[in-house]
Scaffold this active site. Structure first.
Site, PDB file in Angstrom:
ATOM      1  N   ASP A   1       1.058  -0.801   0.212  1.00  0.00           N
ATOM      2  CA  ASP A   1      -0.218   0.006   0.116  1.00  0.00           C
ATOM      3  C   ASP A   1       0.653   1.052  -0.383  1.00  0.00           C
ATOM      4  O   ASP A   1       1.778   0.757   0.185  1.00  0.00           O
ATOM      5  CB  ASP A   1      -1.046  -0.462   1.033  1.00  0.00           C
ATOM      6  CG  ASP A   1      -0.047   0.066   2.533  1.00  0.00           C
ATOM      7  OD1 ASP A   1       0.719  -0.497   2.276  1.00  0.00           O
ATOM      8  OD2 ASP A   1      -1.024  -1.011   3.488  1.00  0.00           O
TER       9      ASP A   1
ATOM     10  N   GLU B   1      -9.240  -2.555   4.786  1.00  0.00           N
ATOM     11  CA  GLU B   1     -10.280  -1.442   6.043  1.00  0.00           C
ATOM     12  C   GLU B   1     -11.839  -2.883   6.325  1.00  0.00           C
ATOM     13  O   GLU B   1     -11.985  -2.823   5.404  1.00  0.00           O
ATOM     14  CB  GLU B   1     -10.633  -0.120   6.174  1.00  0.00           C
ATOM     15  CG  GLU B   1      -9.417   0.864   6.272  1.00  0.00           C
ATOM     16  CD  GLU B   1      -9.251   1.410   7.213  1.00  0.00           C
ATOM     17  OE1 GLU B   1      -9.104  -0.037   8.606  1.00  0.00           O
ATOM     18  OE2 GLU B   1      -8.749   1.691   7.976  1.00  0.00           O
TER      19      GLU B   1
ATOM     20  N   ASN C   1      -7.189  -2.723  13.854  1.00  0.00           N
ATOM     21  CA  ASN C   1      -9.486  -3.461  13.303  1.00  0.00           C
ATOM     22  C   ASN C   1      -9.520  -4.645  12.662  1.00  0.00           C
ATOM     23  O   ASN C   1     -10.406  -4.580  12.150  1.00  0.00           O
ATOM     24  CB  ASN C   1     -10.240  -1.850  13.003  1.00  0.00           C
ATOM     25  CG  ASN C   1      -9.095  -1.416  11.299  1.00  0.00           C
ATOM     26  OD1 ASN C   1      -8.051  -2.176  11.034  1.00  0.00           O
ATOM     27  ND2 ASN C   1      -9.582   0.083  11.209  1.00  0.00           N
TER      28      ASN C   1
HETATM   29  C1  GLP Z   1      -0.691   0.341   8.643  1.00  0.00           C
HETATM   30  C2  GLP Z   1      -0.401  -0.593   7.529  1.00  0.00           C
HETATM   31  C3  GLP Z   1      -0.943  -2.127   7.811  1.00  0.00           C
HETATM   32  C4  GLP Z   1       0.836  -2.708   9.013  1.00  0.00           C
HETATM   33  C5  GLP Z   1      -0.251  -1.980   9.668  1.00  0.00           C
HETATM   34  C6  GLP Z   1       0.018  -2.449  11.124  1.00  0.00           C
HETATM   35  O1  GLP Z   1      -1.690   1.018   8.432  1.00  0.00           O
HETATM   36  N1  GLP Z   1      -1.108   0.368   6.345  1.00  0.00           N
HETATM   37  O2  GLP Z   1       0.796  -2.370   6.531  1.00  0.00           O
HETATM   38  O3  GLP Z   1       0.302  -3.929   9.470  1.00  0.00           O
HETATM   39  O4  GLP Z   1      -0.837  -0.410   9.839  1.00  0.00           O
HETATM   40  O5  GLP Z   1       0.734  -1.828  12.045  1.00  0.00           O
HETATM   41  P1  GLP Z   1       2.149  -1.597  12.760  1.00  0.00           P
HETATM   42  O6  GLP Z   1       2.808  -3.321  12.918  1.00  0.00           O
HETATM   43  O7  GLP Z   1       3.297  -0.574  12.966  1.00  0.00           O
HETATM   44  O8  GLP Z   1       0.996  -1.902  13.885  1.00  0.00           O
END
Ligand code: GLP
Length: 238
Positions: free
Chosen positions: A67, A143, A136
Site C-alpha cells: 500500500d 479496511e 481493527n
Molecule cells: C498500517 C499498514 C499495515 C500494517 C498496520 C499495522 O496501517 N498499512 O500494512 O500492518 O498498519 O501496523 P503496525 O505494525 O505499526 O502496528
C-alpha cells in the site's frame, strides 16, 4: 494455519526472517509481497544483517508492496516508498528497479490501481506475502467494510487507522493522509504463502480474526481460508 508464539519481539522477528530467508534461498527470483508499519522492522533488520554476512542475496528478488498513502510522494518522509527504501531496499543488494510500491501521487488513481494488479499478474503472482495487522483487523489498508474488496483500490482510511498511524506524523492527525491505495484481498489470498507478524498488542484482534467468523468487518479473517498461512506473534498464547 500455523500459529507460532514467539518469546518476544526479537524472537518473532528472527523466526519470520528465517521463513523469508528460506523462501529466497529456495527461489532466488521470488516475488515477495512486502508490508510496512512498525511490526516488520525487526524482521527487515535481521534480513539486512544476514545479507551483509552474505548468507542470503536479494539480487534476483522482485518485491511488491501492499500500500501507499494518497498524496505522499516517494520522497515524503512518511511515504511507504521512503520507508521501504530506508528500512530495507537501500541496505540490501536488491535491484531497486524490481521493487514496486503503488504511486499515491498518480493523477489517475483508478488507472494506477488497475496497473498495479496487472503488474502483480505479470510477475506471476506473489510467492510470499508478508503482512502486519491493524487493531481493527485491516491487512494492507483493506479496511473493515460491508464486503471483501478484491482488487487494488483507493480506500478512505478509518479514524481508528489514522489515529494509530498518527505516531508516525508527529502525533498530528491533521498530517495523516485520509486516503490510501491498497492491494486488495485477491492477490493476498492468491499468494502461495502468507506470513503474518504481530506484536503483543495485537492479541485481541488476532483472536477475533483467526478464531472468529470470517467477515469483511474483520478483513484479516479471510486469511483463515488461505491454504498456507503462518502467523508469528509475540503475544500471550490463545
Ligand atoms: C498500517 C499498514 C499495515 C500494517 C498496520 C499495522 O496501517 N498499512 O500494512 O500492518 O498498519 O501496523 P503496525 O505494525 O505499526 O502496528
Amino acid at each position: 494455519m500455523k500459529i507460532v508464539f514467539a518469546r518476544d519481539y526479537k524472537d518473532m522477528s528472527r523466526k519470520a526472517a528465517n521463513i523469508v530467508s528460506a523462501q529466497v534461498i529456495l527461489k532466488n527470483d521470488s516475488v515477495l509481497g512486502l508490508a510496512t508499519g512498525g511490526t516488520p522492522l525487526g524482521l527487515y533488520a535481521q534480513l539486512i544483517e544476514w545479507q551483509r554476512k552474505d548468507d542470503i542475496s536479494f539480487r534476483g528478488v522482485r518485491s511488491v508492496n501492499l500500500d501507499e498513502y494518497v498524496g505522499l510522494s516517494a520522497e515524503h518522509p512518511q511515504s511507504y516508498r521512503r520507508y521501504m527504501n530506508e528500512s530495507f531496499f537501500n541496505r540490501i543488494d536488491i535491484d531497486k528497479a524490481n521493487t514496486f510500491v503503488p504511486d499515491g501521487t498518480a493523477e489517475d488513481l483508478q488507472a494506477e490501481c488497475a496497473a498495479y494488479d496487472r503488474r502483480i499478474e505479470s510477475l506471476g503472482g506473489l510467492d510470499l506475502q508478508l503482512l502486519g495487522i491493524g487493531h481493527n483487523g485491516h491487512i494492507g489498508f483493506n479496511e473493515p467494510g460491508e464486503d471483501f474488496r478484491m482488487n487494488t483500490h483507493v480506500v478512505t482510511l478509518s479514524e481508528n487507522t489514522r489515529r494509530a498511524n498518527a505516531r508516525f506524523f508527529d502525533g498530528n492527525m491533521e498530517l495523516v493522509p485520509k486516503q490510501a491505495v491498497t492491494m486488495g484481498l485477491l492477490h493476498i489470498m492468491q499468494a502461495r504463502r502468507v506470513l503474518l507478524v504481530a506484536g503483543e498488542d495485537k492479541r485481541d484482534i488476532l483472536l477475533r480474526a483467526l478464531r472468529g467468523p470470517v467477515t469483511p468487518k474483520i478483513p484479516a479473517s479471510i486469511l483463515q481460508l488461505h491454504a498456507n498461512l503462518t502467523v508469528i506473534c509475540c503475544c500471550e498464547p490463545f
